[in-house]
Design an enzyme around this catalytic site. Structure first.
Site, short mmCIF file in Angstrom:
data_model
loop_
_atom_site.label_atom_id
_atom_site.label_comp_id
_atom_site.label_asym_id
_atom_site.label_seq_id
_atom_site.Cartn_x
_atom_site.Cartn_y
_atom_site.Cartn_z
CG ASP A 9 -1.76 1.24 1.37
OD1 ASP A 9 -2.41 1.59 0.37
OD2 ASP A 9 -1.78 1.88 2.44
CB SER A 10 0.28 4.82 -0.52
OG SER A 10 -0.79 5.01 0.38
CB CYS A 73 -2.96 0.57 -2.44
SG CYS A 73 -3.03 2.32 -2.88
CD GLU A 152 0.39 6.91 5.71
OE1 GLU A 152 1.60 6.92 6.01
OE2 GLU A 152 -0.22 5.87 5.36
CB CYS A 184 -9.33 4.88 0.73
SG CYS A 184 -7.67 5.30 1.33
CG HIS A 186 -4.77 5.14 4.51
ND1 HIS A 186 -4.29 4.60 3.34
CD2 HIS A 186 -3.68 5.62 5.18
CE1 HIS A 186 -2.97 4.74 3.29
NE2 HIS A 186 -2.57 5.35 4.40
N1 DGL Z 1 -4.66 3.15 1.00
C1 DGL Z 1 -4.65 3.83 -0.28
C2 DGL Z 1 -5.92 3.46 -1.03
O1 DGL Z 1 -6.56 2.48 -0.71
C3 DGL Z 1 -4.39 5.27 -0.02
C4 DGL Z 1 -3.96 6.07 -1.06
C5 DGL Z 1 -3.07 7.26 -0.86
O2 DGL Z 1 -1.91 7.10 -0.57
O3 DGL Z 1 -3.57 8.35 -1.15
O4 DGL Z 1 -6.29 4.11 -2.00
#
Ligand code: DGL
Length: 265
Positions: A9-10, A73, A152, A184, A186
């Protein structure tokens, strides 16, 4: 020699999916890469996110010998999934189709919402995925820039989060949806605030559990599942500060995340 499941993931968001996979498949080893040094993905051009996804997925195959990759992600999956599936020598599972399935199963009035990053919502990936499962479900979407940054930073409650969430959710909360997909990875960390803003009549759906079921089915089908008498090992990597990843990660994820190591492309 046990081959791990690879996941990325990011940043911290994919840990919501990792939690579900570890709980459902405790015998499996897992390698997780959080690209915290380059997050957020949601406001970046698709070509840049595709490059990052390719770099991480290739590293999971070449450096960690993974047997399967979970793109935990939505933003990366919405722009890079086809490319990853076409180029990688291992199966690739995304969170988007499992999330769409869970949403369609949960809605009763056939009016559902999805929230995600600008990249995910603009890609139309959920409109396509939900229409493929059930074209009769009407989908209302809203991009929620800024929510990922709160997670984050470890800020998952408080007035600032609440005010932004109320503003961003207005298009879906006024649309009469009975179900909202957290598109998302997150966002499950903000589920209390999101649930409070949407009200008790709206069911929140996350793709984490459904994705874990998809991983289990794929491993079983391809004969790649580990035998259930072992306990899996879990390794966590970050392209940012590994100490911060371990610190916030252990709070968000739980006791298995005690340590993180550095990863670079
Ligand atoms: N967890 C990522 C997603 O599901 C987040 C993306 C981000 O870094 O903006 O899209």
């Amino acid at each position: 020699m046990v081959q791990p499941i690879g996941m990325f993931d990011s940043g911290f968001g994919g840990l919501t999916v990792a939690r579900a996979v570890i709980d459902l498949l405790p015998a499996e080893d897992l390698v997780y890469i959080g690209d915290t040094g380059r997050y957020p993905y949601g406001n970046k051009p698709a070509t840049e996110v595709q490059r990052y996804a390719h770099e991480i997925a290739t590293s999971l195959v070449n450096d960690f010998d993974v047997k399967l990759i979970v793109v935990a992600c939505n933003t990366a999956a919405s722009v890079a999934l086809d490319q990853l599936k076409a180029t990688l020598p291992v199966p690739v599972v995304s969170v988007i189709e499992p999330g769409a399935r869970a949403l369609v199963q949960a809605t009763r009035n056939r009016r559902a919402g999805v929230i995600g990053t600008v990249g995910t919502i603009d890609s139309g990936a959920y409109d396509k995925a939900v229409a493929e499962v059930d074209p009769a479900v009407g989908l209302v979407s809203a991009a929620c820039p800024g929510l990922v940054e709160f997670v984050e930073r470890g800020q998952t409650t408080g007035t600032e989060v609440r005010v932004l969430t109320e503003r961003l959710l207005a298009p879906v909360s006024s649309a009469g949806v009975d179900t909202l997909l957290l598109g998302c990875t997150h966002y499950p960390y903000l589920a209390r605030v999101i649930g409070d803003v949407m009200g008790p009549d709206v069911v929140l759906v996350s793709s984490a559990d459904e994705t874990a079921f998809a991983v289990r089915a794929l491993l079983a089908k391809s004969g790649l599942a580990e035998s259930s008498d072992r306990v899996g090992e879990h390794r966590f990597y970050s392209s940012g500060d590994p100490a911060w990843f371990a610190h916030l990660g252990s709070r968000l994820f739980g006791p298995e995340l005690t340590d993180a190591q550095s990863w670079s492309a």
